[in-house]
Structures are given as C-alpha cells and as structure tokens.
Design a protein around this motif. Sequence first.
Motif, mmCIF file in Angstrom:
data_model
loop_
_atom_site.group_PDB
_atom_site.id
_atom_site.type_symbol
_atom_site.label_atom_id
_atom_site.label_comp_id
_atom_site.label_asym_id
_atom_site.label_seq_id
_atom_site.Cartn_x
_atom_site.Cartn_y
_atom_site.Cartn_z
ATOM 1 N N VAL A 41 0.847 -1.191 0.000
ATOM 2 C CA VAL A 41 0.000 0.000 0.000
ATOM 3 C C VAL A 41 0.884 1.243 0.000
ATOM 4 N N THR A 42 0.620 2.138 -0.912
ATOM 5 C CA THR A 42 1.389 3.379 -0.960
ATOM 6 C C THR A 42 0.470 4.565 -0.733
ATOM 7 N N GLN A 43 1.020 5.605 -0.094
ATOM 8 C CA GLN A 43 0.252 6.807 0.200
ATOM 9 C C GLN A 43 1.068 8.027 -0.173
ATOM 10 N N SER A 44 0.354 9.055 -0.601
ATOM 11 C CA SER A 44 1.031 10.321 -0.899
ATOM 12 C C SER A 44 0.134 11.486 -0.519
ATOM 13 N N PRO A 45 0.717 12.603 -0.111
ATOM 14 C CA PRO A 45 2.142 12.763 0.173
ATOM 15 C C PRO A 45 2.512 12.152 1.523
ATOM 16 N N GLN B 63 -8.507 23.102 2.379
ATOM 17 C CA GLN B 63 -8.957 21.771 2.009
ATOM 18 C C GLN B 63 -7.726 20.932 1.652
ATOM 19 N N VAL B 64 -7.825 19.609 1.872
ATOM 20 C CA VAL B 64 -6.696 18.737 1.590
ATOM 21 C C VAL B 64 -7.178 17.443 0.925
ATOM 22 N N THR B 65 -6.331 16.906 0.064
ATOM 23 C CA THR B 65 -6.615 15.616 -0.573
ATOM 24 C C THR B 65 -5.433 14.686 -0.352
ATOM 25 N N LEU B 66 -5.725 13.524 0.192
ATOM 26 C CA LEU B 66 -4.706 12.502 0.421
ATOM 27 C C LEU B 66 -4.996 11.328 -0.504
ATOM 28 N N ARG B 67 -3.929 10.654 -0.944
ATOM 29 C CA ARG B 67 -4.091 9.608 -1.941
ATOM 30 C C ARG B 67 -3.546 8.272 -1.459
ATOM 31 N N ASN C 296 -9.507 1.854 -10.746
ATOM 32 C CA ASN C 296 -8.296 1.047 -10.511
ATOM 33 C C ASN C 296 -8.107 0.741 -9.021
ATOM 34 N N TYR C 297 -9.126 1.022 -8.225
ATOM 35 C CA TYR C 297 -9.207 0.732 -6.784
ATOM 36 C C TYR C 297 -8.443 1.733 -5.921
ATOM 37 N N SER C 298 -7.695 2.646 -6.522
ATOM 38 C CA SER C 298 -7.033 3.648 -5.705
ATOM 39 C C SER C 298 -8.089 4.558 -5.085
ATOM 40 N N SER C 299 -7.661 5.312 -4.087
ATOM 41 C CA SER C 299 -8.651 6.079 -3.339
ATOM 42 C C SER C 299 -8.089 7.429 -2.921
ATOM 43 N N GLU C 300 -8.978 8.362 -2.696
ATOM 44 C CA GLU C 300 -8.633 9.680 -2.156
ATOM 45 C C GLU C 300 -9.463 9.945 -0.911
ATOM 46 N N LEU C 301 -8.836 10.655 0.014
ATOM 47 C CA LEU C 301 -9.530 11.169 1.188
ATOM 48 C C LEU C 301 -9.477 12.683 1.101
ATOM 49 N N ASP D 40 -7.767 18.342 13.172
ATOM 50 C CA ASP D 40 -7.607 17.366 12.087
ATOM 51 C C ASP D 40 -6.148 16.953 11.928
ATOM 52 N N SER D 41 -5.261 17.603 12.651
ATOM 53 C CA SER D 41 -3.849 17.228 12.611
ATOM 54 C C SER D 41 -3.696 15.808 13.124
ATOM 55 N N ALA D 42 -3.137 14.937 12.297
ATOM 56 C CA ALA D 42 -3.039 13.517 12.638
ATOM 57 C C ALA D 42 -2.275 12.791 11.546
ATOM 58 N N LEU D 43 -2.039 11.512 11.804
ATOM 59 C CA LEU D 43 -1.518 10.608 10.776
ATOM 60 C C LEU D 43 -2.720 9.922 10.140
ATOM 61 N N TYR D 44 -2.808 9.990 8.837
ATOM 62 C CA TYR D 44 -3.921 9.363 8.128
ATOM 63 C C TYR D 44 -3.410 8.090 7.455
ATOM 64 N N LEU D 45 -4.024 6.990 7.842
ATOM 65 C CA LEU D 45 -3.613 5.684 7.357
ATOM 66 C C LEU D 45 -4.617 5.137 6.359
ATOM 67 N N CYS D 46 -4.089 4.552 5.327
ATOM 68 C CA CYS D 46 -4.910 3.847 4.356
ATOM 69 C C CYS D 46 -4.622 2.357 4.515
ATOM 70 N N ALA D 47 -5.644 1.545 4.414
ATOM 71 C CA ALA D 47 -5.470 0.100 4.492
ATOM 72 C C ALA D 47 -6.240 -0.537 3.343
ATOM 73 N N SER D 48 -5.637 -1.531 2.720
ATOM 74 C CA SER D 48 -6.343 -2.216 1.642
ATOM 75 C C SER D 48 -6.569 -3.680 1.993
ATOM 76 N N SER D 49 -7.578 -4.257 1.376
ATOM 77 C CA SER D 49 -7.938 -5.651 1.625
ATOM 78 C C SER D 49 -8.726 -6.168 0.432
ATOM 79 N N ILE D 50 -9.056 -7.440 0.515
ATOM 80 C CA ILE D 50 -9.894 -8.055 -0.518
ATOM 81 C C ILE D 50 -11.234 -8.364 0.113
ATOM 82 N N THR D 51 -12.285 -7.943 -0.513
ATOM 83 C CA THR D 51 -13.610 -8.304 -0.026
ATOM 84 C C THR D 51 -13.925 -9.691 -0.543
#
Lengths: 109, 115
Positions: free
Chosen positions: B4-8, B18-22, B71-76, B85-96
């Motif tokens: 799993v990769t995240q940016s930035p 406003q902010v967008t995380l990928r 392509n299953y990628s996601s944005e927050l 809202d200052s925090a570490l934002y974690l993305c997790a992926s799985s298979i349904t």
Amino acid sequence: AQRVTQPEKLLSVFKGAPVELKCNYSYSGSPELFWYVQYSRQRLQLLLRHISRESIKGFTADLNKGETSFHLKKPFAQEEDSAMYYCALHLGGAQKLVFGQGTRLTINP
Amino acid sequence: DAGVTQSPTHLIKTRGQQVTLRCSPKSGHDTVSWYQQALGQGPQFIFQYYEEEERQRGNFPDRFSGHQFPNYSSELNVNALLLGDSALYLCASSITGTGTYNEQFFGPGTRLTVL
C-alpha cells in the motif's frame, strides 16, 4: 458501544522476562480480535488473530469471553519485540477495525 | 509489489483549507479503508470504499469525504480544516471476499499538520 481498552500506555520489561500486554473489549456480538504491531519506522502490520490460535514470533493470545479479554503473552521477551502494540476488534458485517490506544513495549537488555 | 502506498508523506495546511490525500492499494486488493490516528491514540476508522462506493463510515463529520477510482485507488478529502484534524492518516487495503474478515494491509501514512 464497541470499545477496545489497553490499560497500559507504556510497558517495560527485561530481556528474557515474560511479557503480557492487556486488552479488554466491549462488544455485544461475537468478537473477532487481533493484535497489530508497529516496529520503529515500519508500518502497522498484523501480528496474530484469535481465530487462528497460532503462535507468531513466540506471542500467543487467548480470547476469554467471560472476562472480555484478549491479552498478548510471550514467555521470554527479546529485544526485537520492542514496538507499539495495538489490540483491535473487527465488527462483523464489514471490515472495520476498532483499535485500542496502544501499548509501547520496551525490552531492556 | 510495493504494498500500500500513500502520498504525500507529509503535508502542512492552515485552518479552513482543504486537503486531498491519496492511496494506492496492494496489488489484487479491491477495498480501501481510511483511518485517522491522532498523537498517542490508536487508529480510528473514517470510512471504507468498495466498488467505488462508500460502504461503511465511522463517526466523522461530512467534511471528510472520499472517492475510489476504477483502478481501486482512493482519495480522502477533508474540507474546512480544523486544528484537531492534525493527525496521521492511514490507508489500508484488503480483498472483499466470502470470509468474515480479510486482512487489512496498512500504508505508511500521511502526516497532516494544520496550523
């Protein structure tokens, strides 16, 4: 409400000593519980899950429904066990995890 | 597979912005979950996306929204940023799948600081 409680924020033991990280949960359904670990500068990763009943890196955890606990244990701590440990509850019907606040385990030489 | 990769990696914003995380999921995974981890706390579930739809949502205001692409990628996306809202934002992926739980694999996180 669903809740996971890890009463110890910090735990420090000597190498070779037994380790027990406590976890209690609150959930009206049938619980699925996990331990996640985060080593320094690494990402959060699954350590073990209660349904598999296996030992990973010498760690075991038994689900006690009567005491609503899922404590993580290891008989002889090693320095490489130093990490942040999170207990997590999976809510049935979705892949949503409810985490405890974590316990930082430090193994002293 | 890089997992799993995240940016930035890090982001600094001011209140009201406003902010967008990928997030790019692990290869073969179709489900993405987002978590917020405040300092000294465990991760807290924000929402989950599957088949480009929000499937589950935690106790977060509507300022938090997301999207999943074909392509299953996601944005927050977070609007009207607050200091809290200052925090570490974690993305997790799985298979349904058909099982009750499919392991979630976590990314390294995006550290958001709101000034």
